[in-house]
Motif scaffolding. Structure first.
Motif, PDB file in Angstrom:
ATOM      1  N   ARG A  86       8.650  19.963  -1.343  1.00 50.30           N
ATOM      2  CA  ARG A  86       7.615  20.599  -0.800  1.00 50.30           C
ATOM      3  C   ARG A  86       6.664  21.631  -2.019  1.00 50.30           C
ATOM      4  N   GLU A  87       5.941  22.339  -1.575  1.00 51.40           N
ATOM      5  CA  GLU A  87       5.460  23.023  -2.425  1.00 51.40           C
ATOM      6  C   GLU A  87       5.198  22.952  -3.534  1.00 51.40           C
ATOM      7  N   MET A  88       4.334  21.957  -4.023  1.00 53.11           N
ATOM      8  CA  MET A  88       3.950  21.307  -4.842  1.00 53.11           C
ATOM      9  C   MET A  88       2.227  21.026  -4.936  1.00 53.11           C
ATOM     10  N   LEU A  89       2.264  21.010  -6.116  1.00 55.12           N
ATOM     11  CA  LEU A  89      -0.178  21.493  -5.740  1.00 55.12           C
ATOM     12  C   LEU A  89      -0.573  19.648  -5.638  1.00 55.12           C
ATOM     13  N   ALA A  90      -1.175  19.299  -4.852  1.00 52.63           N
ATOM     14  CA  ALA A  90      -1.690  17.604  -5.015  1.00 52.63           C
ATOM     15  C   ALA A  90      -1.723  16.801  -6.413  1.00 52.63           C
ATOM     16  N   SER A  91      -2.364  17.982  -7.376  1.00 52.36           N
ATOM     17  CA  SER A  91      -2.568  17.310  -8.776  1.00 52.36           C
ATOM     18  C   SER A  91      -1.046  16.406  -9.656  1.00 52.36           C
ATOM     19  N   ASP A  92       0.375  17.603  -9.024  1.00 53.59           N
ATOM     20  CA  ASP A  92       1.081  17.374  -9.325  1.00 53.59           C
ATOM     21  C   ASP A  92       1.802  16.569  -9.264  1.00 53.59           C
TER      22      ASP A  92
ATOM     23  N   TRP B  70       0.772  -1.002   0.234  1.00 51.89           N
ATOM     24  CA  TRP B  70      -0.056  -0.079  -0.131  1.00 51.89           C
ATOM     25  C   TRP B  70       0.693   1.478   0.012  1.00 51.89           C
ATOM     26  N   ARG B  71       0.253   2.371  -0.287  1.00 53.34           N
ATOM     27  CA  ARG B  71       1.336   3.771  -0.201  1.00 53.34           C
ATOM     28  C   ARG B  71       0.311   4.091   1.016  1.00 53.34           C
ATOM     29  N   ALA B  72       0.847   5.500   1.258  1.00 53.80           N
ATOM     30  CA  ALA B  72       0.247   6.200   2.691  1.00 53.80           C
ATOM     31  C   ALA B  72       1.158   7.751   2.362  1.00 53.80           C
ATOM     32  N   MET B  73       0.507   8.376   2.287  1.00 52.58           N
ATOM     33  CA  MET B  73       0.963  10.237   2.301  1.00 52.58           C
ATOM     34  C   MET B  73       0.632  10.983   3.142  1.00 52.58           C
ATOM     35  N   ASP B  74       1.393  11.648   3.645  1.00 49.22           N
ATOM     36  CA  ASP B  74       1.470  12.781   4.566  1.00 49.22           C
ATOM     37  C   ASP B  74       1.795  14.147   4.216  1.00 49.22           C
ATOM     38  N   TRP B  75       0.611  14.861   3.786  1.00 46.90           N
ATOM     39  CA  TRP B  75      -0.063  16.181   2.875  1.00 46.90           C
ATOM     40  C   TRP B  75       0.910  17.235   3.863  1.00 46.90           C
ATOM     41  N   GLY B  76       1.475  17.962   3.053  1.00 46.39           N
ATOM     42  CA  GLY B  76       2.123  19.450   3.057  1.00 46.39           C
ATOM     43  C   GLY B  76       2.408  20.122   1.959  1.00 46.39           C
TER      44      GLY B  76
ATOM     45  N   ASN C 133       3.658  24.125   1.869  1.00 45.12           N
ATOM     46  CA  ASN C 133       5.117  24.703   2.308  1.00 45.12           C
ATOM     47  C   ASN C 133       5.341  23.737   3.356  1.00 45.12           C
ATOM     48  N   ASP C 134       5.200  22.811   3.730  1.00 44.17           N
ATOM     49  CA  ASP C 134       6.171  22.236   4.906  1.00 44.17           C
ATOM     50  C   ASP C 134       6.461  21.227   3.766  1.00 44.17           C
ATOM     51  N   ASN C 135       6.854  19.933   3.626  1.00 44.72           N
ATOM     52  CA  ASN C 135       7.221  18.753   3.052  1.00 44.72           C
ATOM     53  C   ASN C 135       6.261  17.733   3.163  1.00 44.72           C
TER      54      ASN C 135
END
Length: 242
Positions: free
Chosen positions: A232-238, A199-205, A207-209
């Protein structure tokens, strides 16, 4: 300070160098070898101290307790590392984990060489970069002469104990998992069996990493993290595309 140098490096020199091979100037802290080579014992407390060495020419630079210094200070010293007479210029540093320079020393020497497993070539100078890990247990003479030293280290606070007893570089203030150990929690790569759950898991941020991890669990429930995306500083879609 000069007091530190006298109690450590200079006293070591005096006890181990044959007296007929050098003379030592106590006031200038300079040892002159029989062939004219000069060994200068100096200290650096700040960038101003380091700036005093600009323009000098040194065949060899050795730094004790490298993690006590900012990277900029050491870079100034390394700008003096040149040998008009053709002697191969060399830099050596010894230290414990921790201290103001922990992060840059770990980045440049420890992680860069995969904890000492890889010998790097500096892409600018062509020089070799090597990290030689060691712990107190490698100091055979000390272990024989003062076996209780290890017991004293065992009573230090957790981070200091990991640094001085185990030579553990995976420590920093505020660490979320203080029990992390490179030697226990990192394994050599292997082929993941097809029947293991993944599986894959994501910790979103933004401005933060932002960290995305890929995981697999074996038949006993042991979990392995086998891939990571860290941005960091990347849109969720990207991030999703990446």
């Amino acid at each position: 300070t000069y007091d530190d140098l006298e109690s450590n490096l200079i006293s070591e020199m005096k006890s181990k160098w044959p007296v007929e091979l050098y003379s030592y100037n106590e006031s200038k802290h300079i040892a002159t070898r029989y062939n004219g080579t000069k060994v200068m014992f100096r200290y650096i407390r700040n960038k101003k101290d380091a700036d005093r060495y600009q323009g000098r020419s040194m065949d060899f630079v050795g730094v004790d307790e490298l993690t006590k210094f900012d990277k900029e200070w050491i870079q100034i010293l390394l700008s003096c590392l040149r040998s008009p007479k053709g002697f191969p210029p060399r830099f050596r540093g010894t230290c414990n984990p921790g201290g103001r320079g922990h992060a840059w020393v770990k980045e440049d020497f420890v992680l860069g060489t995969n904890y000492g497993k890889v010998l790097l070539t500096d892409y600018i100078t062509g020089g070799k970069i090597q990290f030689i890990p060691a712990s107190v247990y490698h100091n055979v003479i000390l272990m024989e002469n003062d076996p209780n030293y290890v017991k004293r280290l065992e009573h230090l606070p957790e981070n200091e104990k990991r640094a001085f007893l185990y030579g553990d570089w995976d420590i920093f203030a505020g660490q979320y998992f203080p029990e992390w150990r490179q030697d226990k929690h990192v394994v050599e790569p292997f082929a993941i069996p097809d029947h293991w759950r993944k599986w894959r898991a994501m910790d979103w941020g933004f401005n933060d990493n932002c960290s995305v991890g890929w995981y697999a669990a074996d038949e006993d429930g042991r979990v392995y993290k086998y891939r990571q995306l860290y941005v960091r500083e990347m849109l969720a879609s990207d991030i999703a595309k990446k």
